[in-house]
Design a protein around this motif. Sequence first.
Motif, PDB file in Angstrom:
ATOM      1  N   ASP A 108       0.816  -1.212   0.000  1.00 41.25           N
ATOM      2  CA  ASP A 108       0.000   0.000   0.000  1.00 41.25           C
ATOM      3  C   ASP A 108       0.850   1.262   0.000  1.00 41.25           C
ATOM      4  N   HIS A 109       1.941   1.234   0.744  1.00 44.25           N
ATOM      5  CA  HIS A 109       2.674   2.478   1.011  1.00 44.25           C
ATOM      6  C   HIS A 109       3.965   2.628   0.222  1.00 44.25           C
ATOM      7  N   ILE A 110       4.452   1.584  -0.409  1.00 41.82           N
ATOM      8  CA  ILE A 110       5.714   1.671  -1.144  1.00 41.82           C
ATOM      9  C   ILE A 110       5.482   1.748  -2.647  1.00 41.82           C
ATOM     10  N   LEU A 111       4.476   1.059  -3.146  1.00 33.53           N
ATOM     11  CA  LEU A 111       4.231   1.012  -4.578  1.00 33.53           C
ATOM     12  C   LEU A 111       3.480   2.240  -5.078  1.00 33.53           C
ATOM     13  N   SER A 112       3.742   2.624  -6.323  1.00 39.91           N
ATOM     14  CA  SER A 112       2.915   3.628  -6.988  1.00 39.91           C
ATOM     15  C   SER A 112       1.521   3.062  -7.217  1.00 39.91           C
ATOM     16  N   GLU A 113       0.567   3.938  -7.515  1.00 37.03           N
ATOM     17  CA  GLU A 113      -0.799   3.482  -7.762  1.00 37.03           C
ATOM     18  C   GLU A 113      -0.853   2.498  -8.931  1.00 37.03           C
ATOM     19  N   ASP A 114      -0.103   2.794 -10.003  1.00 34.34           N
ATOM     20  CA  ASP A 114      -0.129   1.918 -11.182  1.00 34.34           C
ATOM     21  C   ASP A 114       0.468   0.554 -10.874  1.00 34.34           C
ATOM     22  N   LEU A 115       1.597   0.525 -10.174  1.00 36.38           N
ATOM     23  CA  LEU A 115       2.219  -0.758  -9.846  1.00 36.38           C
ATOM     24  C   LEU A 115       1.352  -1.560  -8.886  1.00 36.38           C
ATOM     25  N   PHE A 116       0.728  -0.876  -7.952  1.00 34.88           N
ATOM     26  CA  PHE A 116      -0.150  -1.563  -7.006  1.00 34.88           C
ATOM     27  C   PHE A 116      -1.294  -2.255  -7.752  1.00 34.88           C
ATOM     28  N   ALA A 117      -1.845  -1.549  -8.740  1.00 33.34           N
ATOM     29  CA  ALA A 117      -2.957  -2.121  -9.503  1.00 33.34           C
ATOM     30  C   ALA A 117      -2.518  -3.333 -10.313  1.00 33.34           C
ATOM     31  N   LYS A 118      -1.234  -3.383 -10.694  1.00 30.42           N
ATOM     32  CA  LYS A 118      -0.725  -4.475 -11.530  1.00 30.42           C
ATOM     33  C   LYS A 118      -0.055  -5.577 -10.716  1.00 30.42           C
ATOM     34  N   TRP A 119      -0.036  -5.441  -9.398  1.00 33.67           N
ATOM     35  CA  TRP A 119       0.805  -6.318  -8.577  1.00 33.67           C
ATOM     36  C   TRP A 119       0.492  -7.806  -8.785  1.00 33.67           C
ATOM     37  N   ALA A 120      -0.746  -8.161  -8.900  1.00 31.69           N
ATOM     38  CA  ALA A 120      -1.109  -9.571  -9.058  1.00 31.69           C
ATOM     39  C   ALA A 120      -0.631 -10.138 -10.390  1.00 31.69           C
ATOM     40  N   GLU A 121      -0.295  -9.247 -11.321  1.00 36.10           N
ATOM     41  CA  GLU A 121       0.133  -9.695 -12.650  1.00 36.10           C
ATOM     42  C   GLU A 121       1.650  -9.771 -12.784  1.00 36.10           C
ATOM     43  N   ILE A 122       2.397  -9.409 -11.744  1.00 30.48           N
ATOM     44  CA  ILE A 122       3.859  -9.426 -11.820  1.00 30.48           C
ATOM     45  C   ILE A 122       4.342 -10.865 -11.999  1.00 30.48           C
ATOM     46  N   GLN A 123       5.162 -11.090 -13.027  1.00 35.53           N
ATOM     47  CA  GLN A 123       5.681 -12.421 -13.336  1.00 35.53           C
ATOM     48  C   GLN A 123       7.122 -12.542 -12.854  1.00 35.53           C
ATOM     49  N   ASP A 124       7.449 -13.644 -12.184  1.00 37.00           N
ATOM     50  CA  ASP A 124       8.764 -13.824 -11.583  1.00 37.00           C
ATOM     51  C   ASP A 124       9.906 -13.675 -12.580  1.00 37.00           C
ATOM     52  N   ASN A 125       9.734 -14.172 -13.786  1.00 40.81           N
ATOM     53  CA  ASN A 125      10.833 -14.210 -14.751  1.00 40.81           C
ATOM     54  C   ASN A 125      10.836 -13.031 -15.725  1.00 40.81           C
ATOM     55  N   GLU A 126       9.870 -12.150 -15.588  1.00 36.31           N
ATOM     56  CA  GLU A 126       9.829 -10.985 -16.471  1.00 36.31           C
ATOM     57  C   GLU A 126      10.672  -9.867 -15.878  1.00 36.31           C
ATOM     58  N   LEU A 127      11.319  -9.067 -16.744  1.00 33.59           N
ATOM     59  CA  LEU A 127      12.136  -7.953 -16.279  1.00 33.59           C
ATOM     60  C   LEU A 127      11.299  -6.666 -16.260  1.00 33.59           C
ATOM     61  N   TYR A 128      11.514  -5.850 -15.228  1.00 31.07           N
ATOM     62  CA  TYR A 128      10.777  -4.602 -15.058  1.00 31.07           C
ATOM     63  C   TYR A 128      11.773  -3.457 -14.877  1.00 31.07           C
ATOM     64  N   ARG A 129      11.525  -2.373 -15.577  1.00 34.59           N
ATOM     65  CA  ARG A 129      12.350  -1.171 -15.444  1.00 34.59           C
ATOM     66  C   ARG A 129      11.633  -0.193 -14.523  1.00 34.59           C
TER      67      ARG A 129
END
Length: 827
Positions: free
Chosen positions: A152-173
Amino acid sequence: MEQFPHLKLVTKETGQAVLAGGGRDPEETRRNKNDRIGHSSRLSNSLANLRSNWNANFNQRTSQGLAELDSETLTAFFKINPNLLLPTADLELYGIEIISEEPDGFIIGASTDNFRTLEDKIAGFIINTRKTGKIADFWQILDANRDQWRLDHILSEDLFAKWAEIQDNELYRLEVSIAFAKPIGPEPDQNKRGGLKRLADYKKTLYEREKLLFKRQDHFEAFISNYGSITSSLIEQNDSFGAYVEISGKGLKDLVVNYPFVFEVVEIDEVSLDQADEVEVNQAELEVLRPSEGSPIVGLIDSGIMEGHRLLAPAIDSGNSVSYINGDSSTADHVAGGGHGTRVAGAILFPNGVSAVTSPYTAPCFIRNLRVLDDLCSLRAKFPAELMKQIVDGNIDCNIFNLSVASRGPHRVKHMSSWASMIDTLSHEKDKLFIISSGNISKRKIEEYLIDGEFYPSFLEFPFCRVANPSQSSFGITVGSIDNVDFEDSNWKSIAGNQNVSAYSRIGQGIWGHIKPDLVEFGGGFVVSKDGLNIVKGKSETATELVQSTLHGGSSIGRSEVGTSYSAPKVTHIAAILKKLYPEEGINLIRALLVQGARLPGDLFQNPTPLAIRHFGYGLPSLQRVVRNTDYRITFYDTNFIKAGEANLYTLQLPESIRNPGEGFDILIEVSLSFTSKVRRTRQKLNSYLGSWLDWTSSRLDESFKSYSDRAIKREQSSDSGTTEDTITSGTIQWKIRERPDWGTVEGVNRNKSSVQKDWVILKSYQLPNEISFAVRGHKGWDKNFEEVPYAFAVSVEILGSEIPIYEEIRLENQIEIDVQNEVSVR
């Protein structure tokens, strides 16, 4: 030609300020003091649960292939008496480093000793051991749902909304910010008594701080290397450092949930620039002369400039042009369709268009070409905070920078961004003025709003339409756009219309209640189709005249683009003239006079509304009002320094001739205060973000300077705390905005929430006192060393609607001598 320069305002008295006092402990703190055993037990149980959960997770890290962490370093989510988090407070006594301050007394805190120091204080609180009383202010240690509150407090609003979709092997900038709250004070003067020892102690403390900082940076680098790489330099600020990283989804999850010192993870901003629709050409023959000797140099941070353009070449400081694009040394403007930086440069030199000036024309300033955008208007993954520091350090002779570059979306509302915070740091430490466009809403987005039945200007109130990063900067001057004309034909109609906020112009309020944008200028307007399809575009009839690059063909002058990119440089033009007029003064005087000479359009100046402030800030600046006065207007100013807890008092005498009880003239009094201070990013309130902060107050009507001074400055017999002025007291001047959101005409807006604080009042001449007094006051922020804060203060008096000379009478009443040191052309 008769001159009416601004006059110096002299400090009449300096002393310790009377400021509002603290008051009683909150009810929860009092309950905890009356139940020491129960409160200590609750806190101890929370710590035990927190440790148990951490140990269970920590012991599985190796088997899960996660990066190495220190088992002794834990974080927790605390709810603390907000008064304990007064900006000067820290929690080192309790073994806690504040990683991030959140709203309403919540903090993320880290302990490097497994919370043993805090546990000792909790145990001592039971028997009232010395220095344990503040444990009553630790209201809760929240040990449950640890993962959720970190998200809730560390992520941006956009990243928070996408959090469930984060893939372990994908790279993020991403951009990652790490806390390091170990600020120290200024270097002691070795020539003062005991100075050599204090200097030696300072150097030892500095060495220890640097060792700890390097250790934390090494730790962060090692952590990231397990999952990816750091793709920029580590950029340090007072209480943190940050970088761009490329990290796997697995590493991102570990970083956010478990890394103890992270306080913000956000997606990298993409920048937005204005795009052309059509080109209709006006040619002009004009001889442009080189700026006069001593003219300021404006750093243009943009897409490059067509430096050989016949209308720009005399003003270009071409020998010092720089490209900050890796692998591309060209400083030309490669943006197709007439360029971008070229247009911005033209708007600085010709704010009303080329056709508005006569030949020969002397350019008002030099322009240094600082190219940061490629031909696709991309920063090429440059870390903006790093870029701003690199630019300022490499162009120290530029005191003004035009930044018509901003993110595509709105600024984030938790922490000041690293980009905006670096601008604030450079503004204060290097005395550099950044004039920043407020950012644009795309034509496509506006069309979506209109098709969905959201009408102008209501859709501007949506969160997406707030000012873009880095326009929320506390010390930068943010400029929005207003339309320059009403337009309608058989097929198209202006969306906004003359002197209304442009449909694309992002609006305020800014972060933490800042008044943003600060100013507006004419940037051109959009039109909408009348066929019901709601097609949005710019037209030559609604655009302003701009110089254009001919690198890809086309005309050297045209009306083809609109945007806040072209309203900001018109303010830069005025700022450059001010800097030439006051070459020895710092940026605070420029900031103060820019807003002092601004007005809200139409009737809004006399009857401002909260919506008007969000749309226009302080309004449209007039070059004439900004740089000088008339027979009917007079401006006084002072530039000075002040420490927290101090007050500098001023008084202005008003002659009897303009206070005639038989007359009822409208008299306008305008007041502006501008200051800068040290800043820190881990906090989420203005007064915690700033090392120190300032405000101003005024005397009441018919109150003598002595009476006001006795209220504003502590005397030996006065108590340590005062009371704030209220609206009930007879004679209180009813300024439009005021220093509390429920006091002024403009409800919900507080002038003290900004580092540029303007207010104004219109009084009848018979209401005027024989003198009006003011206090500029310093307040404690987080800076325990109470360093002096630079400021500028301006007061103007103007008679409205009547041609009755007042300049000379007021000047003589205050015995001010005229000293015109510089002369500039006001066109």
